[in-house]
Design an enzyme around this catalytic site. Structure first.
Site, PDB file in Angstrom:
ATOM      1  N   TYR A  86       0.983  -1.180  -0.138  1.00 25.74           N
ATOM      2  CA  TYR A  86      -0.006   0.128  -0.021  1.00 25.74           C
ATOM      3  C   TYR A  86       0.834   1.184  -0.077  1.00 25.74           C
ATOM      4  O   TYR A  86       0.544   2.435  -0.666  1.00 25.74           O
ATOM      5  CB  TYR A  86      -0.965   0.063   1.061  1.00 25.74           C
ATOM      6  CG  TYR A  86      -2.290  -0.819   1.155  1.00 25.74           C
ATOM      7  CD1 TYR A  86      -2.162  -2.112   0.758  1.00 25.74           C
ATOM      8  CD2 TYR A  86      -3.669  -0.001   0.998  1.00 25.74           C
ATOM      9  CE1 TYR A  86      -3.481  -2.897   0.620  1.00 25.74           C
ATOM     10  CE2 TYR A  86      -4.751  -1.060   0.896  1.00 25.74           C
ATOM     11  CZ  TYR A  86      -4.574  -2.205   0.651  1.00 25.74           C
ATOM     12  OH  TYR A  86      -5.811  -2.788   0.603  1.00 25.74           O
TER      13      TYR A  86
ATOM     14  N   LYS B  81       3.477 -15.510   2.493  1.00 26.33           N
ATOM     15  CA  LYS B  81       3.578 -16.317   1.316  1.00 26.33           C
ATOM     16  C   LYS B  81       5.082 -16.540   1.258  1.00 26.33           C
ATOM     17  O   LYS B  81       5.758 -16.099   0.315  1.00 26.33           O
ATOM     18  CB  LYS B  81       3.200 -15.605  -0.017  1.00 26.33           C
ATOM     19  CG  LYS B  81       3.178 -16.155  -1.447  1.00 26.33           C
ATOM     20  CD  LYS B  81       2.201 -17.300  -1.188  1.00 26.33           C
ATOM     21  CE  LYS B  81       2.046 -17.946  -2.843  1.00 26.33           C
ATOM     22  NZ  LYS B  81       1.363 -19.358  -2.938  1.00 26.33           N
TER      23      LYS B  81
ATOM     24  N   ASP C 167      -2.634 -18.665   0.152  1.00 23.65           N
ATOM     25  CA  ASP C 167      -3.580 -19.019  -0.469  1.00 23.65           C
ATOM     26  C   ASP C 167      -4.313 -20.204   0.164  1.00 23.65           C
ATOM     27  O   ASP C 167      -5.631 -20.370  -0.067  1.00 23.65           O
ATOM     28  CB  ASP C 167      -2.909 -19.779  -1.851  1.00 23.65           C
ATOM     29  CG  ASP C 167      -1.685 -20.560  -1.568  1.00 23.65           C
ATOM     30  OD1 ASP C 167      -1.216 -20.520  -0.538  1.00 23.65           O
ATOM     31  OD2 ASP C 167      -1.167 -21.040  -2.386  1.00 23.65           O
TER      32      ASP C 167
ATOM     33  N   ASP D  18      -6.250  -7.218   3.900  1.00 19.61           N
ATOM     34  CA  ASP D  18      -7.090  -6.642   3.193  1.00 19.61           C
ATOM     35  C   ASP D  18      -8.165  -7.671   2.456  1.00 19.61           C
ATOM     36  O   ASP D  18      -9.515  -7.634   2.600  1.00 19.61           O
ATOM     37  CB  ASP D  18      -6.882  -5.688   2.120  1.00 19.61           C
ATOM     38  CG  ASP D  18      -8.131  -5.042   1.135  1.00 19.61           C
ATOM     39  OD1 ASP D  18      -8.813  -4.586   1.827  1.00 19.61           O
ATOM     40  OD2 ASP D  18      -7.784  -4.914  -0.033  1.00 19.61           O
TER      41      ASP D  18
ATOM     42  N   ASP E 200     -12.048  -9.472   4.054  1.00 14.88           N
ATOM     43  CA  ASP E 200     -13.503  -9.244   3.401  1.00 14.88           C
ATOM     44  C   ASP E 200     -13.849 -10.615   3.088  1.00 14.88           C
ATOM     45  O   ASP E 200     -15.277 -11.015   3.283  1.00 14.88           O
ATOM     46  CB  ASP E 200     -13.320  -9.037   1.815  1.00 14.88           C
ATOM     47  CG  ASP E 200     -13.686  -7.578   1.814  1.00 14.88           C
ATOM     48  OD1 ASP E 200     -13.471  -6.619   2.813  1.00 14.88           O
ATOM     49  OD2 ASP E 200     -14.111  -7.087   0.499  1.00 14.88           O
TER      50      ASP E 200
END
Ligand code: IPM
Ligand code: MG
Length: 366
Positions: free
Chosen positions: A144, A195, A228, A252, A256
């Site tokens: 970001y 990751k 993932d 983020d 959701d």
């Protein structure tokens, strides 16, 4: 302490409607305890672009700086989507606010009351007792904010864009500390999501989290998961998680997903905290629902105000230390939603009683 001074930034879309409900509920709840609210309203987002030509006016920043917390609505909408990306409300108001006040820790509770299991897209037998977890997202680092962040022309006519993912060990330690405090108030389990099979950032993340916990919180059970896999595991068995600790972009996306498996984006509240202490000796923070401006239903009295009300409760808890009052508001929201669901008055994705009426119902359940 009798006066609670906080900045109110309702923003765009459904922001002002749900904010009005939240302020009403907060006022009713705190007056019973002899507390006086001192909300100071300011413009941020699209409305600030329209009125002042900038998404985050100096005056708004000043009001926020002079307050003990910020209660934020939501910003953005189709009206401003044609502006250059850097000037759009989300990037020009919310992100600079987070950065300006160093709000590096974003806490998003994923809570599905057992009575509302049917509201979740997951099959009921996967979540017999509802869902209860929390996502701790690093909020001021990573993709970001990393520099360089730009689009550039290449010789020969091609173009390229670059976003930079960068984390310092010290930043990872700071957010890990917040996850530890959260885990200590819950089930003492942290799953750190990264990751590390691909990203250098994640290798440092995993090593830092592991070492930090070994020294500072050896009693906490720590696991690691690739992002993932975490996305898949959330949909398969969300209650295997207690505290999810992750970086900005992964957080983020996962938050959701967490919101939707908890039944509704309209229920997801959040707290963004920094290290600065306010005048009450608690953390200065920004509190916002995670659901966005929902322009399609804005102004129609259809928005679910719960996330905004619950964000207000988080503000009372973290920035004013009013734990019991926060509990009372959360319980009122729960009773309202559960009652309404029983009587068919409040539906998730079905018939709705309307924003204002739901606000009155919450206030009556206090
Ligand atoms: C959130 C939102 C923001 C984010 C947007 C509006 C910039 O999606 O708070 O999750 O990406 O952080
Ligand atoms: Mg988001």
């Amino acid at each position: 302490m009798d006066k609670l001074k906080f900045a109110v930034l309702p923003g765009d879309g459904i922001g002002p409607e749900v904010m009005a409900v939240a302020l009403e509920v907060l006022a009713r709840a705190s007056e019973a305890d002899g507390l006086t609210l001192e909300p100071v309203e300011a413009d941020a987002g699209g409305i600030a672009i329209d009125r002042h030509g900038t998404a985050l006016p100096e005056e708004t920043l000043r009001i926020c700086s002079e307050s003990d917390a910020i209660l934020f609505g939501s910003v953005g909408g189709p009206k401003w989507e044609s502006l250059p990306p850097r000037e759009q409300p989300e990037r020009a108001a919310l992100l600079p606010l987070r950065k300006h006040f160093s709000l590096f820790a974003n806490l998003r509770p994923g809570l599905l009351y057992p009575e509302l299991i049917d509201a979740s897209p997951l099959k009921a037998d996967r979540i017999p007792d509802g869902i209860d977890l929390v996502c701790i997202r690093e909020l001021t680092g990573g993709l970001y904010f990393g520099q360089p962040k730009e689009t550039r022309d290449l010789p020969g006519g091609d173009r390229e864009a670059v976003d930079t993912m960068i984390y310092k060990k010290s930043e990872i330690e700071l957010i890990t500390d917040v996850a530890i405090a959260t885990a200590r108030s819950r089930k003492h389990r942290i799953c750190s999501v990264d990751k590390a099979n691909v990203l250098e950032n994640s290798v440092l993340w995993r090593k830092t989290v592991t070492e930090y916990l070994a020294v500072h919180a050896p009693e906490i059970e720590l696991t690691h998961m690739y992002v993932d896999n975490a996305a898949m595991q959330l949909a398969r068995d969300p209650n295997q998680f207690d505290v999810i600790l992750t970086e900005n972009m992964f957080g983020d996306i996962l938050s959701d997903e967490m919101a939707v498996i908890c039944g509704s984006l309209g229920m997801l509240s959040s707290a963004s905290l920094g290290t600065v202490e306010n005048r009450h000796g608690h953390r200065f923070g920004l509190y916002e629902p995670a659901g966005g401006t929902a322009p399609d239903i804005a102004g129609k009295d259809l928005a679910n105000p719960c996330a905004q009300v619950l964000s207000g409760a988080m503000m009372l808890r973290f920035s004013f230390g009013l734990e019991k009052l926060a509990d009372r508001i959360e319980a009122a929201v729960r009773r309202t939603v559960v009652d309404g669901t029983r009587t068919g008055d409040i539906a998730f994705g079905g018939k709705s009683v309307g924003t204002r009426e739901m606000g009155r119902a919450i206030a009556n359940h206090l």
